[in-house]
Scaffold this active site. Structure first.
Site, short mmCIF file in Angstrom:
data_model
loop_
_atom_site.label_atom_id
_atom_site.label_comp_id
_atom_site.label_asym_id
_atom_site.label_seq_id
_atom_site.Cartn_x
_atom_site.Cartn_y
_atom_site.Cartn_z
N LYS A 61 0.82 -1.21 0.00
CA LYS A 61 0.00 0.00 0.00
C LYS A 61 0.85 1.27 0.00
CE LYS A 61 -3.43 0.21 2.91
NZ LYS A 61 -4.19 0.03 4.16
N GLY A 98 -10.20 5.66 7.19
CA GLY A 98 -9.72 4.39 7.71
C GLY A 98 -10.85 3.54 8.25
N SER A 138 -21.31 4.97 4.09
CA SER A 138 -21.41 4.06 2.96
C SER A 138 -22.85 3.91 2.51
CB SER A 138 -20.86 2.68 3.34
OG SER A 138 -21.09 1.74 2.31
N TYR A 161 -20.99 -4.87 7.92
CA TYR A 161 -20.29 -3.68 7.44
C TYR A 161 -21.26 -2.51 7.33
CZ TYR A 161 -18.33 -0.33 4.16
OH TYR A 161 -17.93 0.83 3.56
N LYS A 165 -21.47 1.10 9.76
CA LYS A 165 -21.50 2.47 9.24
C LYS A 165 -22.79 3.19 9.67
CE LYS A 165 -17.62 2.67 6.89
NZ LYS A 165 -16.57 3.66 7.21
N ASN A 191 -20.66 3.30 -5.37
CA ASN A 191 -19.62 2.42 -5.92
C ASN A 191 -18.49 3.25 -6.51
OD1 ASN A 191 -22.16 0.63 -5.88
ND2 ASN A 191 -20.51 -0.81 -6.34
N LYS A 200 -6.69 -3.50 -3.15
CA LYS A 200 -7.93 -3.98 -2.54
C LYS A 200 -8.29 -5.41 -2.90
CE LYS A 200 -11.38 -1.16 -2.10
NZ LYS A 200 -12.49 -0.24 -2.41
N TYR A 315 -26.88 -8.91 -1.73
CA TYR A 315 -26.38 -8.16 -2.88
C TYR A 315 -27.37 -7.07 -3.27
CZ TYR A 315 -24.32 -7.41 -7.53
OH TYR A 315 -23.73 -6.87 -8.65
#
Length: 351
Positions: A61, A98, A138, A161, A165, A191, A200, A315
């Site tokens: 990275k 982060g 997100s 996830y 958020k 996206n 990633k 999804y």
């Protein structure tokens, strides 16, 4: 001569005594995709009094920040406690990128510690230190919803996830946004794609993977029919990284505006649009004529694969940012279409 702090606050430099006449900024996740691009955007403005915070266990990275100008690098393990103790003097703003961004991560304890608890600590420290906080939320907060407006009625995360958020956003709504002492802005990224995402792996954008697929195999792959959408027809709001940086910096320039805002283009486009743009951009570079989608499929340059069982029920087949609240702030940034952004990205990857 470089001086060191005592072990109580482990820093690489006595950063508080450096560049006191310049605006000091912190970027967490600095060697990551969005964080490194924000530093690039700040550098383009002539700003380099930047404390870069990250965890370089994934050593490659470093390439994301090797060409950027920063004042210091601080490991994430030591930064948050040191910042809360005032180790860095006056910090104007923290761009907090982060986080654990792997939507397939199943360790909820780890996810919540990284994305929720740590961010709460950072917020408290920012308010105490007098620093503005611009942080990454997100679009995963919407999850199974078909309406993408910053309203609790439409927030239905499909994974831990998205929940990690959402929970921080909820805390900000309750204790910070009604009467913020200092600017707090959460960006619900849709996206995002573009340069500096190569580290990633499987979480890199579709455009990144398709570029490499076409270079290696002469074709790109997309999911087949799923969720009532035809093959390659699932639609997302794909936003180019340069646009994400531009909006972050617009809010940096407008410190009186706080809130939680969608950061997408406001236009859903099918994955097929990415695929045909990748194919035709690379064909153009090779001196070949562009193809229609149907012609590319017939020629085997776009291949549809069965939808994976592991993603069923987790999804998002459709996302499209509602930009009403963003536009209401006066931010009138013009976003790139898939055709514009992916073309620019593929050309950058090919250089």
């Amino acid at each position: 001569m470089v001086t060191h702090h005592t072990p109580k606050i482990p820093l690489s430099l006595n950063i508080e005594k450096l560049d006191t006449h310049m605006t000091r900024i912190v970027v967490t996740g600095a060697a990551g995709f969005i964080g490194s691009n924000i530093i690039k955007g700040l550098n383009a403005r002539g700003m380099d009094n930047i404390i870069a915070v990250d965890d370089l266990k994934q050593g490659d990275k470093f390439r994301n920040i090797a060409d950027l100008r920063i004042a210091d690098y601080v490991d994430a393990d030591t930064f948050y406690t040191a910042f809360a103790q005032g180790a860095y003097g006056k910090v104007e703003a923290v761009f907090h990128e982060g986080a654990c961004s792997d939507t397939m991560e199943q360790d909820g304890k780890y996810m919540m510690a990284n994305n929720y608890t740590l961010t709460c600590r950072l917020f408290e420290a920012c308010q105490k230190q007098g620093s503005r906080l611009l942080y990454a939320s997100s679009a995963a907060t919407y999850g199974g919803s078909n309406t993408f407006s910053e309203d609790p009625r439409f927030e239905l995360p499909l994974n831990v996830y998205g929940y990690s958020k959402l929970l921080f956003d909820q805390v900000m709504r309750r204790i910070a946004l009604p009467h913020p002492h200092y600017q707090v802005v959460g960006f619900r990224y849709f996206n995002v794609y573009g340069p500096r995402e190569q580290h990633k792996g499987r979480m890199a954008s579709v455009a990144f993977h398709q570029f490499h697929q076409y270079q290696k195999e002469g074709k790109v792959k997309l999911f087949g029919e799923y969720g009532g959408y035809p093959a390659g027809g699932q639609m997302r709001d794909f936003v180019f990284i340069d646009d994400v940086v531009a909006v972050n910096l617009w809010f940096f320039d407008n410190p009186h505006i706080s809130g939680i805002y969608n950061l997408g283009t406001g236009r859903a486009q099918p994955f097929n649009d990415i695929a045909i743009t990748v194919v035709n951009t690379l064909r153009e570079k090779a001196g070949e004529n562009p193809l229609t989608l149907d012609d590319a499929v017939a020629a085997g340059m776009i291949e549809y694969i069965p939808f994976p069982d592991a993603l069923r029920g987790k999804y998002q087949s459709y996302t499209q940012a509602d930009l009403t609240r963003l536009r209401g702030t006066g931010c009138d940034h013009v976003f790139s279409s898939v055709e514009q952004g992916v073309r620019a990205y593929v050309n950058a990857l090919g250089n």
